[in-house]
Design an enzyme around this catalytic site. Structure first.
Site, PDB file in Angstrom:
ATOM      1  N   LYS A   1      11.391 -22.583 -83.903  1.00 51.38           N
ATOM      2  CA  LYS A   1      12.329 -22.555 -82.769  1.00 51.38           C
ATOM      3  C   LYS A   1      11.738 -21.791 -81.576  1.00 51.38           C
ATOM      4  O   LYS A   1      11.770 -22.258 -80.440  1.00 51.38           O
ATOM      5  CB  LYS A   1      13.644 -21.906 -83.230  1.00 51.38           C
ATOM      6  CG  LYS A   1      14.634 -21.573 -82.136  1.00 51.38           C
ATOM      7  CD  LYS A   1      15.391 -22.764 -81.651  1.00 51.38           C
ATOM      8  CE  LYS A   1      16.323 -22.390 -80.507  1.00 51.38           C
ATOM      9  NZ  LYS A   1      17.034 -23.526 -79.971  1.00 51.38           N
TER      10      LYS A   1
ATOM     11  N   THR B   1      19.875 -18.352 -83.537  1.00 47.92           N
ATOM     12  CA  THR B   1      18.484 -18.102 -83.139  1.00 47.92           C
ATOM     13  C   THR B   1      18.275 -16.595 -83.181  1.00 47.92           C
ATOM     14  O   THR B   1      18.893 -15.865 -82.387  1.00 47.92           O
ATOM     15  CB  THR B   1      18.223 -18.621 -81.707  1.00 47.92           C
ATOM     16  OG1 THR B   1      18.529 -20.017 -81.671  1.00 47.92           O
ATOM     17  CG2 THR B   1      16.769 -18.414 -81.318  1.00 47.92           C
TER      18      THR B   1
ATOM     19  N   LYS C   1      16.553 -15.026 -73.671  1.00 49.73           N
ATOM     20  CA  LYS C   1      16.680 -14.504 -75.039  1.00 49.73           C
ATOM     21  C   LYS C   1      15.572 -15.079 -75.934  1.00 49.73           C
ATOM     22  O   LYS C   1      14.887 -14.341 -76.646  1.00 49.73           O
ATOM     23  CB  LYS C   1      18.056 -14.878 -75.606  1.00 49.73           C
ATOM     24  CG  LYS C   1      18.208 -14.541 -77.088  1.00 49.73           C
ATOM     25  CD  LYS C   1      19.406 -15.210 -77.740  1.00 49.73           C
ATOM     26  CE  LYS C   1      19.299 -15.071 -79.253  1.00 49.73           C
ATOM     27  NZ  LYS C   1      20.339 -15.740 -79.990  1.00 49.73           N
TER      28      LYS C   1
HETATM   29  P1  NAD Z   1      28.639 -17.766 -78.608  1.00 52.76           P
HETATM   30  O1  NAD Z   1      28.509 -16.417 -77.996  1.00 52.76           O
HETATM   31  O2  NAD Z   1      29.483 -18.798 -77.953  1.00 52.76           O
HETATM   32  O3  NAD Z   1      29.143 -17.632 -80.130  1.00 52.76           O
HETATM   33  C1  NAD Z   1      28.822 -16.555 -80.981  1.00 52.76           C
HETATM   34  C2  NAD Z   1      30.106 -16.194 -81.728  1.00 52.76           C
HETATM   35  O4  NAD Z   1      29.808 -15.155 -82.659  1.00 52.76           O
HETATM   36  C3  NAD Z   1      31.203 -15.666 -80.807  1.00 52.76           C
HETATM   37  O5  NAD Z   1      32.368 -16.479 -80.917  1.00 52.76           O
HETATM   38  C4  NAD Z   1      31.458 -14.244 -81.311  1.00 52.76           C
HETATM   39  O6  NAD Z   1      32.830 -13.858 -81.246  1.00 52.76           O
HETATM   40  C5  NAD Z   1      30.963 -14.341 -82.740  1.00 52.76           C
HETATM   41  N1  NAD Z   1      30.619 -13.045 -83.292  1.00 52.76           N
HETATM   42  C6  NAD Z   1      30.076 -11.971 -82.666  1.00 52.76           C
HETATM   43  N2  NAD Z   1      29.959 -10.943 -83.525  1.00 52.76           N
HETATM   44  C7  NAD Z   1      30.448 -11.382 -84.718  1.00 52.76           C
HETATM   45  C8  NAD Z   1      30.604 -10.778 -85.995  1.00 52.76           C
HETATM   46  N3  NAD Z   1      30.222  -9.532 -86.223  1.00 52.76           N
HETATM   47  N4  NAD Z   1      31.145 -11.525 -86.992  1.00 52.76           N
HETATM   48  C9  NAD Z   1      31.518 -12.798 -86.787  1.00 52.76           C
HETATM   49  N5  NAD Z   1      31.390 -13.423 -85.600  1.00 52.76           N
HETATM   50  C10 NAD Z   1      30.862 -12.715 -84.574  1.00 52.76           C
HETATM   51  O7  NAD Z   1      27.123 -18.297 -78.792  1.00 52.76           O
HETATM   52  P2  NAD Z   1      26.666 -19.800 -79.057  1.00 52.76           P
HETATM   53  O8  NAD Z   1      26.337 -20.462 -77.765  1.00 52.76           O
HETATM   54  O9  NAD Z   1      27.610 -20.434 -80.014  1.00 52.76           O
HETATM   55  O10 NAD Z   1      25.262 -19.520 -79.783  1.00 52.76           O
HETATM   56  C11 NAD Z   1      25.203 -19.114 -81.140  1.00 52.76           C
HETATM   57  C12 NAD Z   1      23.736 -19.079 -81.546  1.00 52.76           C
HETATM   58  O11 NAD Z   1      23.145 -20.374 -81.366  1.00 52.76           O
HETATM   59  C13 NAD Z   1      22.892 -18.099 -80.742  1.00 52.76           C
HETATM   60  O12 NAD Z   1      21.989 -17.474 -81.616  1.00 52.76           O
HETATM   61  C14 NAD Z   1      22.173 -19.001 -79.743  1.00 52.76           C
HETATM   62  O13 NAD Z   1      20.936 -18.472 -79.319  1.00 52.76           O
HETATM   63  C15 NAD Z   1      21.996 -20.258 -80.551  1.00 52.76           C
HETATM   64  N6  NAD Z   1      21.874 -21.495 -79.763  1.00 52.76           N
HETATM   65  C16 NAD Z   1      22.726 -21.741 -78.734  1.00 52.76           C
HETATM   66  C17 NAD Z   1      22.585 -22.916 -78.006  1.00 52.76           C
HETATM   67  C18 NAD Z   1      23.515 -23.222 -76.848  1.00 52.76           C
HETATM   68  O14 NAD Z   1      23.198 -24.133 -76.077  1.00 52.76           O
HETATM   69  N7  NAD Z   1      24.649 -22.514 -76.706  1.00 52.76           N
HETATM   70  C19 NAD Z   1      21.595 -23.839 -78.343  1.00 52.76           C
HETATM   71  C20 NAD Z   1      20.776 -23.590 -79.423  1.00 52.76           C
HETATM   72  C21 NAD Z   1      20.925 -22.403 -80.137  1.00 52.76           C
END
Ligand code: NAD
Length: 290
Positions: free
Chosen positions: A162, A87, A237
């Site tokens: 979204k 997102t 966010k």
């Molecule tokens: P998270 O923080 O668990 O995962 C993000 C991952 O990205 C981490 O493991 C981190 O190490 C990695 N990362 C950071 N910098 C990086 C880089 N430069 N290169 C490669 N990897 C890198 O977050 P999440 O909960 O998995 O969410 C991911 C996305 O999905 C976000 O944009 C969030 O808004 C969206 N989202 C999350 C949910 C939820 O319920 N968790 C629901 C819908 C959408």
């Protein structure tokens, strides 16, 4: 397909795992070193993207998504697809799309709804912006990771869908919680409140499917001490992204602005961080009008 998966966090890891379990060759990279059964470990974002038919990214924000795209695009071949499921802001998505197009690579912005549970179960909803042909070509992957995929139009429109959806969600959750707190003070039984509203014109997903009052309606984070679920931090966010987009296109979103301010106070000044976004109900319960 050969799939490079970059960003193996709470969402990305189970998504990558489901693709591997369905028989795709998945090479995954995350700086935190996370890995899953069936997913080959790549040493860098470039290594994961090299030789991939599709590169999927699932990252925290637009700045990181842009920087990872800048690493992946130069090693991707013409005719391949970069699919960003994070997102992020609409402007960042459209900027990545332009850079991909310059290299003959197709970019789809495909944020998801459904949370970690949906990612694990393969029941996410994808809202997708970008070329219709690429959307069609990737439909077998959407079918593995999700239950629904909607093509929303050109680049950035997935993110637009979204943030509009989540702006409604944040506003509605606040409305549901403040109405419960008012009903409490008026002496209305919570079950009666639910039974009436869930079958009347005040019904909503936040009331009917994700009720913020414990012990009422279907099982929800309220029944688990408000452990997320969908964390208030992530709601903040997404609301901020909605306000940034509203500013960019000069749209009047007063309720979205009010919801953003309330979640900001809740997360940054109160005890909201790390709690489910429905913990707005105990917040309102503990407050008075003045
Ligand atoms: P998270 O923080 O668990 O995962 C993000 C991952 O990205 C981490 O493991 C981190 O190490 C990695 N990362 C950071 N910098 C990086 C880089 N430069 N290169 C490669 N990897 C890198 O977050 P999440 O909960 O998995 O969410 C991911 C996305 O999905 C976000 O944009 C969030 O808004 C969206 N989202 C999350 C949910 C939820 O319920 N968790 C629901 C819908 C959408």
């Amino acid at each position: 397909m050969n799939i490079g998966f970059i960003g193996l966090g709470n969402m990305g890891l189970p998504m990558a795992k489901n693709l591997a379990a369905a028989g795709h060759q998945v090479s995954g990279y995350d700086p935190a070193g996370t890995t899953a059964e069936g997913v080959a470990v790549a040493a860098s974002a470039q290594a994961a993207a090299t030789g991939a038919d599709v590169v999927i990214t699932m990252l925290p924000n637009g700045k990181i998504a842009q920087s990872v795209a800048d690493q992946a695009l130069p090693v991707m071949e013409k005719g391949t697809v970069l699919l960003d499921c994070s997102t992020i802001d609409v402007a960042a998505a459209r900027s990545i799309a332009r850079r991909a197009e310059d290299r003959g690579i197709s970019f789809l912005d495909a944020p998801v709804s459904g949370g970690v549970g949906g990612a694990e179960a393969g029941t996410l909803t994808f809202m997708v912006g970008g070329a219709a042909e690429s959307f069609a070509a990737l439909s077998p992957l959407f079918d593995i990771m999700g239950r629904t995929a909607v093509h929303c139009g050109g680049a950035g429109n997935g993110q637009a869908a979204k943030i509009c959806n989540n702006m409604i969600l944040g506003i509605t959750m606040i409305g549901t919680c403040e109405a419960f707190a008012l009903a409490d003070k008026l002496g209305l039984d919570r079950q009666a409140m639910f039974d009436v509203v869930s079958t009347s014109s005040g019904y909503s997903w936040t009331m009917n499917a994700y009720c913020p009052a414990p012990g009422i309606g279907p099982q929800s984070p309220a029944d688990n001490g408000y452990a997320p679920g969908f964390a208030a931090d992530l709601m903040l966010k997404d609301l901020r992204l909605s306000q940034q987009a509203a500013q960019d296109v000069d749209a009047d979103t007063p309720m979205g602005a009010a919801a953003t301010e309330l979640y900001k106070i809740f997360v940054e000044q109160e005890d909201g961080s790390g709690r489910d976004f429905s913990a707005m109900l105990p917040r309102f319960e503990g407050r008075s009008r003045s």
